[in-house]
Design a protein around this motif. Structure first.
Motif, PDB file in Angstrom:
ATOM      1  N   ASP B  40      77.731  20.598  61.471  1.00 49.43           N
ATOM      2  CA  ASP B  40      77.202  20.833  60.134  1.00 49.43           C
ATOM      3  C   ASP B  40      75.943  19.991  59.893  1.00 49.43           C
ATOM      4  N   GLY B  41      76.010  18.706  60.270  1.00 48.58           N
ATOM      5  CA  GLY B  41      74.874  17.816  60.019  1.00 48.58           C
ATOM      6  C   GLY B  41      73.686  18.112  60.909  1.00 48.58           C
ATOM      7  N   GLY B  42      73.942  18.538  62.143  1.00 46.47           N
ATOM      8  CA  GLY B  42      72.856  18.758  63.087  1.00 46.47           C
ATOM      9  C   GLY B  42      72.297  20.170  63.040  1.00 46.47           C
ATOM     10  N   TRP B  43      72.896  21.009  62.180  1.00 46.59           N
ATOM     11  CA  TRP B  43      72.531  22.427  62.146  1.00 46.59           C
ATOM     12  C   TRP B  43      71.037  22.632  61.894  1.00 46.59           C
ATOM     13  N   MET B  44      70.509  21.877  60.945  1.00 47.68           N
ATOM     14  CA  MET B  44      69.101  22.062  60.572  1.00 47.68           C
ATOM     15  C   MET B  44      68.180  21.807  61.773  1.00 47.68           C
ATOM     16  N   ALA B 274      66.199   6.654  58.035  1.00 44.91           N
ATOM     17  CA  ALA B 274      65.666   8.012  57.977  1.00 44.91           C
ATOM     18  C   ALA B 274      65.795   8.571  56.559  1.00 44.91           C
ATOM     19  N   THR B 275      64.715   9.152  56.057  1.00 45.61           N
ATOM     20  CA  THR B 275      64.774   9.777  54.737  1.00 45.61           C
ATOM     21  C   THR B 275      64.520  11.274  54.839  1.00 45.61           C
ATOM     22  N   ASP B 276      63.683  11.682  55.801  1.00 44.66           N
ATOM     23  CA  ASP B 276      63.398  13.095  56.025  1.00 44.66           C
ATOM     24  C   ASP B 276      64.681  13.806  56.497  1.00 44.66           C
ATOM     25  N   PRO B 277      65.121  14.841  55.774  1.00 39.37           N
ATOM     26  CA  PRO B 277      66.365  15.531  56.160  1.00 39.37           C
ATOM     27  C   PRO B 277      66.346  16.018  57.608  1.00 39.37           C
ATOM     28  N   LEU B 278      65.161  16.439  58.072  1.00 39.40           N
ATOM     29  CA  LEU B 278      65.073  16.928  59.452  1.00 39.40           C
ATOM     30  C   LEU B 278      65.295  15.781  60.444  1.00 39.40           C
ATOM     31  N   HIS B 279      64.804  14.595  60.100  1.00 39.35           N
ATOM     32  CA  HIS B 279      65.005  13.402  60.936  1.00 39.35           C
ATOM     33  C   HIS B 279      66.501  13.079  61.016  1.00 39.35           C
ATOM     34  N   ILE B 280      67.165  13.064  59.847  1.00 43.05           N
ATOM     35  CA  ILE B 280      68.608  12.783  59.822  1.00 43.05           C
ATOM     36  C   ILE B 280      69.354  13.820  60.656  1.00 43.05           C
ATOM     37  N   SER B 281      68.980  15.092  60.435  1.00 45.12           N
ATOM     38  CA  SER B 281      69.654  16.163  61.158  1.00 45.12           C
ATOM     39  C   SER B 281      69.439  16.047  62.663  1.00 45.12           C
ATOM     40  N   GLY B 285      72.002  15.698  65.574  1.00 37.84           N
ATOM     41  CA  GLY B 285      71.903  16.557  66.758  1.00 37.84           C
ATOM     42  C   GLY B 285      72.056  15.738  68.041  1.00 37.84           C
ATOM     43  N   LEU B 286      71.451  14.537  68.057  1.00 32.74           N
ATOM     44  CA  LEU B 286      71.647  13.631  69.203  1.00 32.74           C
ATOM     45  C   LEU B 286      73.130  13.306  69.351  1.00 32.74           C
ATOM     46  N   GLY B 287      73.801  13.114  68.197  1.00 26.43           N
ATOM     47  CA  GLY B 287      75.237  12.835  68.225  1.00 26.43           C
ATOM     48  C   GLY B 287      76.016  13.951  68.899  1.00 26.43           C
TER      49      GLY B 287
END
Lengths: 280, 309
Positions: B40-44, B274-281, B285-287
């Protein structure tokens, strides 16, 4: 000397060298912990709060926070772990479900702890709107759970079947037999498992980074970000300020001593209890 | 004739087993939860960059471009270095403890090695940064800069700043961390080999070296491989020790002296900032990549270890 003897000589030398290297590393780690840790140690470590950069302070809030997080984590994980371990030990030998759950438990045991932190971040921190002690404790509970489960299962399997049969023979239902007889017989082993998981989670840093976060205040409010030793040590050790580095070493000495003592206690416990029973 | 009706009591057994079964099922729920929350978190990030996310060699938070290649490279290379160092050493320690040393030596040494396994990973990280790195810089890297750089093929591994931290240091610290785990598992496996095998081999005049390599190691092959892979799994997922000493640069460099990043160290160092949602995602994704790596490796190890039993 013939070739075989030379090979054997080199081989034994290598094995001894490898063991000496392992011991040397342990000695070096303990030495640097003690020498640097004692330099930064003092009553202020226990009585003062974590300081700002370059100023004087201690680790009081971090120590209390860590104790609370670890204790809460264990209190959450213990009943669930013992019950789950009980089910696994009582399950039918050919049960596919039990086999699958055992395998998954092994996977959970070796899942990288930072991923557990991310999971709790996504499920607890995001939904409750902020970092909190509860989130940190939950992450630690998830890390403690698999160890407690497998220790409970293993220990219950060692309980002699005759003991349980005697209980059943008196007409006790199964759950009474398990809680009154099996748990008592397996108790020391289960407690060892719990102590070992206390030792493991009290040093965990990665799962706390995005759950309990850290804090420079003295708080016992589990609903707010919570100071804790591992994250404090990480931040202070990576900083350029010497006063922070010293506190990091003092904290590292504290936490390692705590963990090693618990480990030794956990391993000595079953023998100690046995000795007491024999004397009584 | 009046019938006696027993008072209705709640059935303790049913209750107890339902409770304990639901606790056991919690294992499955937590693991599923981890997988689902990661996806769910890495979807973006996965939608933005596609499955090629894993192989993209760029990590640029400023311009919103992310790919896992440099972190995967750092994770794999540091773990590989750890394995190359730790596996032979662990075998040596295990053989020493189980076969060569008398009890009065192997008991305390075995205990000490097990204590090494209990030391938390931040302590390894601190020791690596403050004690090992300066020593490594003066004692090995300086020397390597003069003597190893000109070697054919592998010379460029040692072509970098002698700053003490970097990929090689991370690999060495990981090796030290997995040494106790692998060696105690192999030692336990050696102890399960029946004594008649040893006696037969010594009886025909074999040296300890021959007994170990021709009789004992083949007998515990599965367990030894399983233990090593278990160690590999630990190395892949280790966060804090690596975060201290790897340097934190999201680049692929052939030099082992250069600062780098692993998957877990990247997450640990950037997730809170990280503040950018894409960065967090992308971090999540690395996870996902890390989860798949460790799940496959650990599953394999457990199957091998189980076979032996």
């Amino acid at each position: 000397m013939n070739l075989r003897k030379i090979k054997n000589f080199l081989f034994i030398g290598f094995c001894m060298g490898a063991s000496a290297l392992g011991l040397g590393v342990l000695a070096s780690i303990l030495y640097s912990l003690v020498s640097n840790g004692i330099a930064g140690m003092g009553w202020h470590v226990f009585t003062e709060l974590t300081p700002g950069p370059g100023s004087f302070g201690g680790l009081k809030n971090a120590i209390i926070g860590s104790l609370m997080l670890t204790a809460t984590g264990i209190v959450i994980a213990t009943p669930v772990g013992i019950l789950a371990g009980t089910w696994l030990s009582e399950a039918d030998k050919n049960s596919r479900i039990a086999d699958a759950l055992r395998f998954l438990n092994g996977m959970l045991m070796s899942a990288p702890s930072i991923l557990v932190g991310m999971f709790v971040y996504a499920t607890v921190v995001v939904t409750t709107g902020g970092y909190s002690g509860w989130a940190g404790a939950l992450a630690l509970a998830i890390l403690a759970l698999p160890t407690i489960i497998s220790a409970t299962e293993e220990m219950l399997r060692l309980v002699p079947p005759t003991l349980k049969e005697a209980g059943s023979g008196l007409g006790a239902p199964r759950w009474i037999v398990i809680t009154r007889l099996s748990y008592r017989a397996a108790g020391p082993g289960i407690i060892t498992g719990i102590l070992l998981s206390v030792a493991r989670i009290s040093g965990e840093t990665a799962p706390l980074l995005f759950t309990a976060l850290n804090s420079n205040f003295m708080t016992t409010d589990m609903g707010a970000p919570m100071a804790n030793l591992p994250v404090t040590i990480y931040q202070y050790a990576m900083s350029p300020f010497q006063s922070w580095n010293e506190l990091a070493w003092a904290g590292a000495l504290l936490i390692t001593t705590f963990i090693l003592v618990i480990n030794i206690l956990a391993k000595a416990l079953p023998a100690l209890i046995k000795a007491r029973k024999v004397r009584a | 004739m009046p019938t006696i009706s027993l008072p209705k009591r709640p059935d303790g057994d049913t209750l107890f087993f339902r409770l304990s079964f639901s606790s056991a099922v919690l294992i499955l729920l937590v693991l599923t939860g981890i997988v689902l929350s990661l996806i769910d978190g890495g979807w973006m990030a996965l939608r933005e960059f596609g499955p090629g996310f894993v192989f993209r060699n760029i990590w640029d938070p400023v311009n919103g471009q992310f790919g896992a290649a440099s972190a995967v490279y750092g994770t794999l290379v540091s773990s590989l270095i750890a394995m190359v160092i730790a596996v032979p050493l662990s075998l040596g320690v295990a053989i020493f403890l189980a076969e060569l040393a008398p009890d009065w030596v192997s008991q305390p040494v075995g205990m000490a090695i097990e204590l090494l396994a209990a030391v938390p990973s931040i302590i390894y990280g601190m020791w690596g940064l403050f004690v090992f790195a300066p020593w490594f810089s003066d004692g090995f890297q300086m020397w390597a800069a003069d003597h190893l750089v000109d070697l054919p093929l592998i010379g460029h591994w040692f072509d970098g700043p002698p700053i003490g931290i970097g990929l090689l240091t991370a690999g060495i610290i990981l090796a030290i961390m997995i040494l106790p785990i692998v060696s105690s598992l192999v030692r336990d496996a050696l102890k399960t080999v029946p004594n008649v095998l040893r006696e037969a081999a010594y009886g025909v005049g074999a040296t300890p070296f021959e007994v170990v390599t021709k009789v004992l190691l083949p007998a515990i092959k599965n367990a030894a491989v399983g233990a090593s892979i278990l160690g590999l799994g630990r190395a892949l997922g280790e966060t804090m020790a690596v975060a201290f000493v790897i340097g934190g640069a999201n680049r692929i460099e052939t030099s082992l002296f250069m600062p780098a990043s692993s998957i877990s160290s990247t997450i640990a160092q950037q997730f809170n900032e990280a503040t950018d949602p894409l960065h967090i995602s992308s971090l999540i994704g690395l996870g996902i990549v890390l989860f798949m790596l460790t799940f496959v490796v650990m599953g394999f190890a457990r199957v091998l270890l189980k076979k032996k039993r």
